[in-house]
Design a protein around this motif. Structure first.
Motif, PDB file in Angstrom:
ATOM      1  N   CYS A 125       3.935   1.794  -1.022  1.00 50.76           N
ATOM      2  CA  CYS A 125       4.620   2.025  -2.301  1.00 50.76           C
ATOM      3  C   CYS A 125       3.632   2.395  -3.402  1.00 50.76           C
ATOM      4  O   CYS A 125       3.943   3.229  -4.263  1.00 50.76           O
ATOM      5  CB  CYS A 125       5.435   0.786  -2.688  1.00 50.76           C
ATOM      6  SG  CYS A 125       6.876   0.536  -1.613  1.00 50.76           S
ATOM      7  N   THR A 126       2.442   1.809  -3.370  1.00 50.16           N
ATOM      8  CA  THR A 126       1.417   2.159  -4.349  1.00 50.16           C
ATOM      9  C   THR A 126       1.018   3.616  -4.180  1.00 50.16           C
ATOM     10  O   THR A 126       0.870   4.353  -5.168  1.00 50.16           O
ATOM     11  CB  THR A 126       0.174   1.245  -4.194  1.00 50.16           C
ATOM     12  OG1 THR A 126       0.579  -0.108  -4.429  1.00 50.16           O
ATOM     13  CG2 THR A 126      -0.915   1.626  -5.172  1.00 50.16           C
ATOM     14  N   GLU A 127       0.856   4.049  -2.930  1.00 51.36           N
ATOM     15  CA  GLU A 127       0.485   5.447  -2.667  1.00 51.36           C
ATOM     16  C   GLU A 127       1.596   6.394  -3.121  1.00 51.36           C
ATOM     17  O   GLU A 127       1.316   7.465  -3.667  1.00 51.36           O
ATOM     18  CB  GLU A 127       0.170   5.641  -1.188  1.00 51.36           C
ATOM     19  CG  GLU A 127      -1.144   4.986  -0.788  1.00 51.36           C
ATOM     20  CD  GLU A 127      -1.411   4.996   0.715  1.00 51.36           C
ATOM     21  OE1 GLU A 127      -0.554   5.492   1.501  1.00 51.36           O
ATOM     22  OE2 GLU A 127      -2.478   4.498   1.108  1.00 51.36           O
ATOM     23  N   LYS A 128       2.875   6.022  -2.931  1.00 54.42           N
ATOM     24  CA  LYS A 128       3.989   6.853  -3.405  1.00 54.42           C
ATOM     25  C   LYS A 128       3.946   6.989  -4.920  1.00 54.42           C
ATOM     26  O   LYS A 128       4.203   8.062  -5.451  1.00 54.42           O
ATOM     27  CB  LYS A 128       5.323   6.235  -2.990  1.00 54.42           C
ATOM     28  CG  LYS A 128       5.713   6.467  -1.568  1.00 54.42           C
ATOM     29  CD  LYS A 128       7.092   5.876  -1.347  1.00 54.42           C
ATOM     30  CE  LYS A 128       7.276   5.478   0.103  1.00 54.42           C
ATOM     31  NZ  LYS A 128       8.524   4.739   0.321  1.00 54.42           N
ATOM     32  N   GLU A 129       3.660   5.867  -5.608  1.00 56.19           N
ATOM     33  CA  GLU A 129       3.620   5.878  -7.065  1.00 56.19           C
ATOM     34  C   GLU A 129       2.496   6.775  -7.578  1.00 56.19           C
ATOM     35  O   GLU A 129       2.604   7.363  -8.639  1.00 56.19           O
ATOM     36  CB  GLU A 129       3.408   4.464  -7.616  1.00 56.19           C
ATOM     37  CG  GLU A 129       4.598   3.568  -7.466  1.00 56.19           C
ATOM     38  CD  GLU A 129       4.298   2.129  -7.907  1.00 56.19           C
ATOM     39  OE1 GLU A 129       3.175   1.840  -8.375  1.00 56.19           O
ATOM     40  OE2 GLU A 129       5.198   1.296  -7.785  1.00 56.19           O
ATOM     41  N   ASN A 130       1.391   6.846  -6.828  1.00 54.14           N
ATOM     42  CA  ASN A 130       0.207   7.582  -7.283  1.00 54.14           C
ATOM     43  C   ASN A 130       0.207   9.055  -6.855  1.00 54.14           C
ATOM     44  O   ASN A 130      -0.743   9.753  -7.125  1.00 54.14           O
ATOM     45  CB  ASN A 130      -1.061   6.889  -6.797  1.00 54.14           C
ATOM     46  CG  ASN A 130      -1.243   5.538  -7.439  1.00 54.14           C
ATOM     47  OD1 ASN A 130      -0.810   5.298  -8.550  1.00 54.14           O
ATOM     48  ND2 ASN A 130      -1.869   4.625  -6.724  1.00 54.14           N
ATOM     49  N   THR A 131       1.253   9.489  -6.180  1.00 50.49           N
ATOM     50  CA  THR A 131       1.294  10.903  -5.767  1.00 50.49           C
ATOM     51  C   THR A 131       2.249  11.691  -6.627  1.00 50.49           C
ATOM     52  O   THR A 131       3.021  11.250  -7.370  1.00 50.49           O
ATOM     53  CB  THR A 131       1.714  11.056  -4.303  1.00 50.49           C
ATOM     54  OG1 THR A 131       2.966  10.433  -4.082  1.00 50.49           O
ATOM     55  CG2 THR A 131       0.662  10.493  -3.398  1.00 50.49           C
ATOM     56  N   ARG A 149       0.819  -1.211   0.000  1.00 52.65           N
ATOM     57  CA  ARG A 149       0.000   0.000   0.000  1.00 52.65           C
ATOM     58  C   ARG A 149       0.854   1.262   0.000  1.00 52.65           C
ATOM     59  O   ARG A 149       0.601   2.195  -0.767  1.00 52.65           O
ATOM     60  CB  ARG A 149      -0.926  -0.009   1.221  1.00 52.65           C
ATOM     61  CG  ARG A 149      -1.816   1.222   1.303  1.00 52.65           C
ATOM     62  CD  ARG A 149      -2.794   1.113   2.425  1.00 52.65           C
ATOM     63  NE  ARG A 149      -3.564  -0.100   2.150  1.00 52.65           N
ATOM     64  CZ  ARG A 149      -4.329  -0.723   3.034  1.00 52.65           C
ATOM     65  NH1 ARG A 149      -4.451  -0.272   4.234  1.00 52.65           N
ATOM     66  NH2 ARG A 149      -4.981  -1.819   2.717  1.00 52.65           N
TER      67      ARG A 149
END
Length: 149
Positions: free
Chosen positions: A143-149, A141
């Motif tokens: 890393c996914t949030e980092k990718e989407n910001t 979660r």
């Protein structure tokens, strides 16, 4: 199948096989539990660190042999999390592993998450999943949030 919580203590299991309870076997088992998911090299490094500069730590081959013995006794399990050496963990309860390919985080999760897939594999292929050895790769979660910001 009886769980490890109902298993006889390490000393009794070893005696039943004509083996001795050595401090090295105890130390390897304790290192596995402390690391939660450790490679043989990480377990060896922990034992070296615990022994200190003047102490004696088992060599790498002894760690490997001890891990194999502890696995045969049902006290530890190994899982391949992708490339590299397997990780060892205490055989406390069946669980599967999710591994983040971005940051390397390893989480243990309820094997019930795979019930539908396991039932389908059994029905279609006659294949029984060994949940203690399952590792799923993906992105956590954070890393996914980092990718989407």
């Amino acid at each position: 199948m009886p769980g490890p919580e109902n298993a006889p203590p390490l000393a009794a299991q070893l005696r039943a096989r004509g083996l001795r309870l050595t401090s090295q076997r105890q130390r390897v088992l304790a290192a596995v539990a402390a690391l939660e998911h450790g490679t043989p090299e990480e377990i060896h490094a922990r034992l070296r660190d615990e022994a200190g500069p003047d102490g004696a730590a088992p060599d790498t081959s002894t760690v490997y042999r001890t891990l194999e013995l502890l696995e045969r006794l049902g006290l530890v399990w190994h899982t391949h999390l992708g490339k590299g050496a397997p990780v060892y963990h205490a055989a406390q309860h069946p669980h599967l592993h999710v591994v983040c390919q971005a940051c390397g985080q390893i989480d243990s999760v309820d094997p019930g998450l795979l019930d539908g897939a396991a039932e389908r594999l059994a029905a279609e292929l006659g294949f029984t999943v060994d949940v203690g050895h399952v590792a799923l790769s993906g992105t956590c979660r954070a890393c996914t949030e980092k990718e989407n910001t």
